[in-house]
Design a protein around this motif. Structure first.
Motif, PDB file in Angstrom:
ATOM      1  N   PRO A 183       0.803  -1.222   0.000  1.00 21.38           N
ATOM      2  CA  PRO A 183       0.000   0.000   0.000  1.00 21.38           C
ATOM      3  C   PRO A 183       0.843   1.285   0.000  1.00 21.38           C
ATOM      4  N   PRO A 184       0.228   2.397  -0.414  1.00 21.14           N
ATOM      5  CA  PRO A 184       0.939   3.681  -0.448  1.00 21.14           C
ATOM      6  C   PRO A 184       1.540   4.011   0.918  1.00 21.14           C
ATOM      7  N   GLY A 185       2.773   4.451   0.909  1.00 18.13           N
ATOM      8  CA  GLY A 185       3.391   4.921   2.152  1.00 18.13           C
ATOM      9  C   GLY A 185       3.777   3.834   3.133  1.00 18.13           C
ATOM     10  N   ALA A 186       3.770   2.565   2.687  1.00 20.08           N
ATOM     11  CA  ALA A 186       4.089   1.467   3.615  1.00 20.08           C
ATOM     12  C   ALA A 186       5.560   1.450   4.019  1.00 20.08           C
ATOM     13  N   GLY A 187       6.367   2.188   3.259  1.00 23.28           N
ATOM     14  CA  GLY A 187       7.803   2.203   3.554  1.00 23.28           C
ATOM     15  C   GLY A 187       8.610   1.414   2.536  1.00 23.28           C
ATOM     16  N   LYS A 188       8.033   1.219   1.357  1.00 28.66           N
ATOM     17  CA  LYS A 188       8.704   0.427   0.323  1.00 28.66           C
ATOM     18  C   LYS A 188      10.036   1.056  -0.078  1.00 28.66           C
ATOM     19  N   SER A 189      10.012   2.368  -0.345  1.00 33.35           N
ATOM     20  CA  SER A 189      11.252   3.021  -0.788  1.00 33.35           C
ATOM     21  C   SER A 189      12.306   3.016   0.319  1.00 33.35           C
ATOM     22  N   THR A 190      11.852   3.171   1.551  1.00 32.90           N
ATOM     23  CA  THR A 190      12.794   3.151   2.671  1.00 32.90           C
ATOM     24  C   THR A 190      13.436   1.755   2.760  1.00 32.90           C
ATOM     25  N   LEU A 191      12.625   0.735   2.539  1.00 30.66           N
ATOM     26  CA  LEU A 191      13.162  -0.638   2.536  1.00 30.66           C
ATOM     27  C   LEU A 191      14.116  -0.856   1.362  1.00 30.66           C
TER      28      LEU A 191
ATOM     29  N   LEU B  27      15.381  11.875  -1.504  1.00 29.16           N
ATOM     30  CA  LEU B  27      15.882  12.061  -0.138  1.00 29.16           C
ATOM     31  C   LEU B  27      16.152  10.707   0.510  1.00 29.16           C
ATOM     32  N   ARG B  28      15.174   9.794   0.356  1.00 26.06           N
ATOM     33  CA  ARG B  28      15.308   8.497   1.015  1.00 26.06           C
ATOM     34  C   ARG B  28      16.452   7.677   0.449  1.00 26.06           C
ATOM     35  N   MET B  29      16.690   7.828  -0.841  1.00 23.32           N
ATOM     36  CA  MET B  29      17.734   7.010  -1.443  1.00 23.32           C
ATOM     37  C   MET B  29      18.941   7.861  -1.802  1.00 23.32           C
TER      38      MET B  29
ATOM     39  N   PHE C 253      12.057  -3.751  -8.635  1.00 18.55           N
ATOM     40  CA  PHE C 253      10.888  -3.004  -9.103  1.00 18.55           C
ATOM     41  C   PHE C 253      10.053  -2.642  -7.886  1.00 18.55           C
ATOM     42  N   GLU C 254       9.834  -1.364  -7.689  1.00 19.69           N
ATOM     43  CA  GLU C 254       8.940  -0.945  -6.604  1.00 19.69           C
ATOM     44  C   GLU C 254       7.645  -0.447  -7.230  1.00 19.69           C
ATOM     45  N   THR C 255       6.515  -0.965  -6.750  1.00 14.99           N
ATOM     46  CA  THR C 255       5.252  -0.471  -7.277  1.00 14.99           C
ATOM     47  C   THR C 255       4.215  -0.404  -6.170  1.00 14.99           C
ATOM     48  N   VAL C 256       3.378   0.599  -6.250  1.00 17.80           N
ATOM     49  CA  VAL C 256       2.468   0.883  -5.142  1.00 17.80           C
ATOM     50  C   VAL C 256       1.141   0.152  -5.307  1.00 17.80           C
ATOM     51  N   GLY C 257       0.584  -0.303  -4.179  1.00 20.60           N
ATOM     52  CA  GLY C 257      -0.749  -0.903  -4.205  1.00 20.60           C
ATOM     53  C   GLY C 257      -0.707  -2.387  -4.471  1.00 20.60           C
TER      54      GLY C 257
ATOM     55  N   ILE D  79       6.247  -6.973   7.379  1.00 21.29           N
ATOM     56  CA  ILE D  79       5.327  -6.087   8.098  1.00 21.29           C
ATOM     57  C   ILE D  79       6.199  -4.937   8.556  1.00 21.29           C
ATOM     58  N   ASN D  80       6.117  -3.855   7.789  1.00 24.44           N
ATOM     59  CA  ASN D  80       6.977  -2.706   8.109  1.00 24.44           C
ATOM     60  C   ASN D  80       6.273  -1.791   9.117  1.00 24.44           C
ATOM     61  N   LYS D  81       7.006  -0.839   9.629  1.00 33.89           N
ATOM     62  CA  LYS D  81       6.520   0.053  10.684  1.00 33.89           C
ATOM     63  C   LYS D  81       6.118  -0.781  11.908  1.00 33.89           C
ATOM     64  N   ALA D  82       6.891  -1.843  12.119  1.00 31.60           N
ATOM     65  CA  ALA D  82       6.613  -2.739  13.240  1.00 31.60           C
ATOM     66  C   ALA D  82       6.886  -2.040  14.563  1.00 31.60           C
ATOM     67  N   ASP D  83       7.399  -0.808  14.481  1.00 27.49           N
ATOM     68  CA  ASP D  83       7.552  -0.008  15.704  1.00 27.49           C
ATOM     69  C   ASP D  83       6.188   0.493  16.183  1.00 27.49           C
ATOM     70  N   ARG D  84       5.160   0.317  15.342  1.00 31.23           N
ATOM     71  CA  ARG D  84       3.815   0.733  15.752  1.00 31.23           C
ATOM     72  C   ARG D  84       3.009  -0.470  16.248  1.00 31.23           C
TER      73      ARG D  84
ATOM     74  N   THR E  91       9.645  -5.573  10.191  1.00 30.73           N
ATOM     75  CA  THR E  91      10.746  -4.621   9.989  1.00 30.73           C
ATOM     76  C   THR E  91      10.342  -3.226  10.465  1.00 30.73           C
ATOM     77  N   SER E  92      11.345  -2.449  10.755  1.00 31.23           N
ATOM     78  CA  SER E  92      11.127  -1.026  10.923  1.00 31.23           C
ATOM     79  C   SER E  92      12.201  -0.353  10.074  1.00 31.23           C
ATOM     80  N   ALA E  93      11.814  -0.082   8.839  1.00 31.31           N
ATOM     81  CA  ALA E  93      12.796   0.423   7.872  1.00 31.31           C
ATOM     82  C   ALA E  93      13.390   1.744   8.345  1.00 31.31           C
ATOM     83  N   ALA E  94      12.542   2.579   8.912  1.00 31.15           N
ATOM     84  CA  ALA E  94      13.005   3.904   9.331  1.00 31.15           C
ATOM     85  C   ALA E  94      14.067   3.795  10.433  1.00 31.15           C
ATOM     86  N   ARG E  95      13.987   2.730  11.226  1.00 32.79           N
ATOM     87  CA  ARG E  95      14.983   2.537  12.292  1.00 32.79           C
ATOM     88  C   ARG E  95      16.063   1.534  11.905  1.00 32.79           C
TER      89      ARG E  95
END
Ligand SMILES: Nc1nc2c(ncn2[C@@H]2O[C@H](COP(=O)(O)OP(=O)(O)OP(=O)(O)O)[C@@H](O)[C@H]2O)c(=O)[nH]1
Ligand SMILES: [Mg+2]
Length: 311
Positions: A53-61, A97-99, A143-147, A190-195, A225-229
């Motif tokens: 889904p959008p904003g799941a953290g794909k690019s950060t991963l 910025l992320r990459m 390949f990164e694709t949203v949705g 399962i990203n944003k596992a910090d939540r 995962t918590s890509a941001a961390r």
């Protein structure tokens, strides 16, 4: 004509590569001859698809994984496919910025690809862009694709491994998109596992996976995962490597490659036949008959008229 371009691509010229990708994207007339000319230089890259889904953290991963792939001395090509955007040619600012650091690395190529609303052609184009990167010596193509919709499924036809990225809040969605998502995922993150809620979602996916038809001996792993961390990324990286090894050892990688080639041949045959079939006479016939009967009847009539002519 395209000889020097082939040599430039194989030698790793980013400019020639970028131009060639645009040609494939735009269905430029000489894209086909270029693809044919580079064919013998393809077949060795590993293609990884990342969707969610959008904003799941794909690019950060992707950024985190790319760090690992670079440490392993892989040459990484990253294609962001945006099914909703008609624009392409450069990555969006946020991803820049992320990459950020990878933009300075000449062993990493980052590019976004538009779909121009053409879902049917997306699988083919993704494969072709993958082939260009493959020929250019990229060993890992991401390949990164949203949705998780039809466009994404098309892109995932072009890869060896599909990583589906969800977030703790995805529980409700996943119930809805059940079949598709479970079917296509080789690995779940399962990203944003910090939540809150990562554990519940993990449990839900595990339950759904018990009903999945096994693809050989592969059991789809679920990684938090918590890509941001930067947490859980090593585990994710290892699971992806494990799937890559599994594919190589079981012959699955070659099988997937041949499956992709089969679709390409079928595509190509369909387009050659259609090109031959639609003579000026038949186009006129179609225009004159339009509306006089159902499209199905007209199709039969036009094909039959061709048969009578002995063509
Ligand atoms: N809390 C938290 N935030 C994260 C995590 N990973 C990424 N983010 C944030 O989530 C936002 C979206 O991250 P992206 O990597 O752009 O997500 P994406 O899936 O590529 O987004 P699209 O390509 O737009 O669909 C950014 O603000 C990230 O910093 C994480 O593990 N935890
Ligand atoms: Mg992104």
């Amino acid at each position: 004509m395209s000889d020097s371009r082939v040599a430039n691509i194989v030698d790793g010229s980013a400019r020639t590569l970028a131009h060639a990708i645009s040609q494939v994207e735009n269905d430029a007339p000489d894209a086909e001859s270029l693809l044919e000319a580079i064919y013998s230089h393809t077949g060795s890259a590993y293609r990884l698809g990342i969707t969610g889904p959008p904003g799941a953290g794909k690019s950060t991963l992707v950024n985190e994984l790319t760090i690992r792939y670079r440490q392993a001395d892989e040459k990484v090509g990253i294609i962001t496919v945006d099914p909703s955007s008609p624009f392409s040619g450069g990555a969006i600012l946020g991803d820049r910025l992320r990459m950020g650091r990878h933009y300075l690395d000449d062993q990493v190529f980052i590019r976004s690809m538009a779909t121009r609303g053409n879902h049917g052609g997306l699988a083919r184009r993704s494969q072709e862009v993958g082939d260009l990167l493959d020929a250019a010596g990229f060993t890992i193509i991401i390949f990164e694709t949203v949705g998780v919709g039809q466009a994404e499924l098309d892109v995932m036809q072009a890869v060896d491994t599909t990583l589906v990225v969800l977030v703790p809040e995805s529980g409700d969605d996943i119930q809805l998109m059940k079949a598709g998502i479970i079917e296509i995922a080789d690995v779940f993150a399962i990203n944003k596992a910090d939540r809150d809620g990562a554990g519940q979602l993990h449990h839900l996916i595990d339950q759904m996976l018990t009903h999945k038809e096994p693809a050989g001996a592969w059991q789809t792993p679920v990684v938090e995962t918590s890509a941001a961390r930067g947490e859980g990324i090593d585990d994710l990286y290892q699971q992806l490597q494990r799937h890559h090894n599994f594919l190589s050892e079981s012959g699955g990688k070659e099988h997937k490659r041949l499956d992709r080639e089969k679709l390409r041949v079928q595509d190509q045959v369909a387009s050659v036949l259609a090109g031959r079939f639609w003579t000026p006479e038949r186009r006129i016939m179609l225009d004159s008959l339009l509306g006089s009967a159902s499209p199905y009847q007209l199709a039969r009539d036009i094909v039959m008229a061709g048969t009578v002519d002995g063509k």
